[in-house]
Scaffold this motif. Structure first.
Motif, short mmCIF file in Angstrom:
data_model
loop_
_atom_site.label_atom_id
_atom_site.label_comp_id
_atom_site.label_asym_id
_atom_site.label_seq_id
_atom_site.Cartn_x
_atom_site.Cartn_y
_atom_site.Cartn_z
N ARG A 321 0.78 -0.94 0.15
CA ARG A 321 0.01 -0.03 -0.14
C ARG A 321 0.95 1.08 0.08
NH1 ARG A 321 -3.99 2.72 -1.84
NH2 ARG A 321 -5.10 4.03 -0.33
N THR A 322 2.03 1.08 0.73
CA THR A 322 2.89 2.44 0.77
C THR A 322 3.53 2.55 -0.68
OG1 THR A 322 3.69 2.08 2.84
CG2 THR A 322 5.13 3.12 1.81
N ALA A 323 3.90 1.63 -1.28
CA ALA A 323 4.41 1.66 -2.74
C ALA A 323 3.38 2.37 -3.55
CB ALA A 323 4.68 0.34 -3.51
N LEU A 325 0.61 4.41 -2.64
CA LEU A 325 0.61 5.85 -2.07
C LEU A 325 1.66 6.72 -2.57
CD1 LEU A 325 -0.64 5.14 1.56
CD2 LEU A 325 -2.19 5.97 -0.64
N CYS A 326 2.83 6.18 -2.79
CA CYS A 326 3.98 6.94 -3.01
C CYS A 326 4.34 6.72 -4.93
CB CYS A 326 5.35 6.63 -2.49
SG CYS A 326 5.05 6.57 -0.75
N GLY A 327 3.19 6.43 -5.45
CA GLY A 327 3.16 6.49 -6.82
C GLY A 327 4.03 5.22 -7.74
N TYR A 328 4.22 4.23 -6.78
CA TYR A 328 4.92 3.06 -7.53
C TYR A 328 3.88 2.27 -7.78
CZ TYR A 328 9.35 5.00 -6.19
OH TYR A 328 10.64 5.72 -6.22
N HIS A 329 3.72 1.71 -9.28
CA HIS A 329 2.69 0.65 -9.60
C HIS A 329 3.10 -0.57 -9.25
CE1 HIS A 329 0.36 4.16 -10.94
NE2 HIS A 329 1.36 4.57 -11.63
N ASP A 330 4.55 -0.83 -9.32
CA ASP A 330 5.32 -2.01 -9.31
C ASP A 330 6.03 -2.07 -7.96
OD1 ASP A 330 6.61 -4.32 -9.75
OD2 ASP A 330 8.09 -3.57 -10.56
N GLU A 331 5.48 -3.00 -7.22
CA GLU A 331 5.88 -3.25 -5.68
C GLU A 331 7.52 -3.39 -5.58
OE1 GLU A 331 5.37 -5.77 -1.66
OE2 GLU A 331 4.06 -5.73 -3.28
N SER A 332 7.85 -4.22 -6.65
CA SER A 332 9.22 -4.59 -6.77
C SER A 332 10.33 -3.51 -7.20
CB SER A 332 9.66 -5.82 -7.66
OG SER A 332 9.38 -5.15 -8.92
N SER A 333 9.72 -2.54 -8.00
CA SER A 333 10.61 -1.27 -8.15
C SER A 333 10.75 -0.33 -6.91
CB SER A 333 9.79 -0.62 -9.38
OG SER A 333 9.77 -1.40 -10.60
N PHE A 334 9.55 -0.45 -6.33
CA PHE A 334 9.59 0.50 -4.96
C PHE A 334 10.69 -0.18 -4.23
CE2 PHE A 334 7.87 0.62 -0.47
CZ PHE A 334 8.13 2.06 -0.38
N ARG A 335 10.64 -1.54 -3.91
CA ARG A 335 11.49 -1.83 -3.01
C ARG A 335 13.02 -1.91 -3.30
NH1 ARG A 335 9.57 -5.73 0.47
NH2 ARG A 335 7.20 -6.44 0.10
N ARG A 336 13.23 -1.88 -4.71
CA ARG A 336 14.72 -1.36 -5.21
C ARG A 336 15.01 -0.14 -4.86
NH1 ARG A 336 13.03 -4.83 -9.55
NH2 ARG A 336 12.48 -2.96 -10.73
N ALA A 337 14.16 0.92 -5.16
CA ALA A 337 14.43 2.34 -5.08
C ALA A 337 14.46 2.68 -3.49
CB ALA A 337 13.25 3.18 -5.75
N PHE A 338 13.69 2.05 -2.72
CA PHE A 338 13.88 2.30 -1.33
C PHE A 338 14.91 1.97 -0.44
CE2 PHE A 338 13.20 1.88 3.49
CZ PHE A 338 12.44 2.98 3.58
N THR A 339 15.46 0.61 -1.10
CA THR A 339 16.58 0.08 -0.59
C THR A 339 17.96 0.81 -1.00
OG1 THR A 339 15.71 -2.28 -0.56
CG2 THR A 339 18.03 -2.17 -0.54
N LYS A 340 17.89 1.39 -2.33
CA LYS A 340 19.09 2.10 -2.65
C LYS A 340 18.89 3.29 -1.84
CE LYS A 340 20.96 4.19 -6.70
NZ LYS A 340 20.94 4.66 -8.25
#
Length: 358
Positions: A321-323, A325-340
């Protein structure tokens, strides 16, 4: 009677002195952070102890022979600009080993932070021969490093020009103001660019030391040192600690831009952000670069991920849900961006927050 380590080295057919020696200079200034100067000495001593074959952590990497093959010996010298004892930022005297001008070739020079911040840093004309010495050491292959306000010594010596660098989050704007030709990055824990290392907050001398141990001795040496000293080996971005909106309170444009990104129902492009602020894309790029060192796309990404941090602070927050709300349609892309961005995954961040709040 030989020591256990001497016996091990003898069994390997080599004297203990066979370990490669890496020379490290710790250059202190008046008003220095005492833990930074003395702590660096301690941590390199621990590195030497942790990497003896008889060390409690040596067995984790295999045989004594394997440890010996991987280990180095650090030889540390403390120095001041005049060879005299230093008065630290708390008014106490700290003895040093040498006058900086008496030191020749070395593998690394480390500068700890100062208690009174950037205002304690001598200007280039006051540094004089010391600035020239630092440039010369770097030209001859020494890695030169500074932590917190100690990064400003690198700036006054001309070593930050056209190089990426960082300092503690609350001195970032001062670093940009003083050294406009440096590529100052907000929020980074540690950056090395062409043999010049800069590290963030007051205690970042630990990150700086581990980085130097890893660079000069290898990852295994750094890992054994961190285990021996009971400290974390990986560094975390300063974005984990800086008060939210700190950067964006500096200028109204940043606050307005942040609000526009946060209120956008979907992912926002640089063109859309410029339009919402009634600016041309070129003007937006120029002003954001001047204020934050970021291009619009990078600013948008950072703002979205700061928003993600806020959402993940809440108990039982959903990563999916966080992904969204922050404009990320792909959860895996969000996880990669957040981890970086954060240096850890969204799930690990939630555990980290919970542990700090416990």
């Amino acid at each position: 009677m030989q020591s256990p380590d001497a016996q091990i080295y003898a069994s390997l057919g080599e004297p203990s002195s066979a370990r490669p020696v890496k020379t490290v200079v710790i250059l202190g200034f008046e008003d220095c952070l005492p833990s930074g100067l003395v702590g660096l000495v301690d941590l390199f001593w621990m590195a030497n102890q942790a990497n003896l074959p008889s060390s409690p952590v040596a067995g984790r990497v295999g045989t004594a022979a394997a440890v010996h093959e991987q280990a180095v010996q650090f030889r540390v010298t403390t120095a001041s600009v005049n060879g005299q004892s230093l008065r630290d930022g708390m008014g106490r005297s700290i003895a040093v080993d040498a006058h900086v001008q008496d030191i020749g070739d070395c593998h690394a020079v480390l500068i700890p932070g100062l208690i009174r911040g950037a205002n304690s840093i001598p200007k280039a004309e006051e540094l004089g021969p010391v600035a020239a010495w630092l440039r010369q050491r770097h030209q001859h292959g020494s890695v030169v490093a500074g932590s917190c306000a100690g990064v400003f010594v690198l700036g006054e010596s001309g070593l930050l020009t056209q190089r990426r660098c960082t300092t503690t989050w609350w001195l970032h704007d001062e670093l940009k103001r003083r050294y406009p030709e440096a590529d100052a990055v907000w929020g980074s824990a540690l950056i090395e660019d062409d043999g010049v290392v800069s590290a963030g907050g007051p205690m970042s001398w630990i990150d700086m030391a581990l980085h130097m141990i890893r660079r000069l001795g290898g990852a295994n040496v750094a890992k054994r040192t961190a285990d021996f000293a009971v400290i974390d080996n990986p560094t975390l971005t300063q974005a984990m600690y800086a008060p939210k909106r700190f950067v964006n309170d500096v200028d109204s444009l940043l606050l307005n831009a942040e609000q526009a990104v946060r209120q956008a129902p979907v992912d926002m492009t640089a063109t859309q952000l410029a339009r919402s602020l009634a600016l041309s894309e070129r003007t937006l790029h120029r002003r954001l670069k001047a204020l934050t060192g970021e291009a619009p796309k990078t600013f948008i990404t950072r703002t979205r991920l700061e928003m993600a941090k806020t959402l993940l602070d809440a108990p039982r927050a959903s990563v999916k849900r966080t992904a969204q709300l922050c404009g990320y349609h792909d959860e895996s892309s969000f996880r990669r961006a957040f981890t970086k961005f954060a240096g850890m995954s969204p799930s690990a961040y939630r555990h980290w927050v919970a542990a700090r709040q416990a």
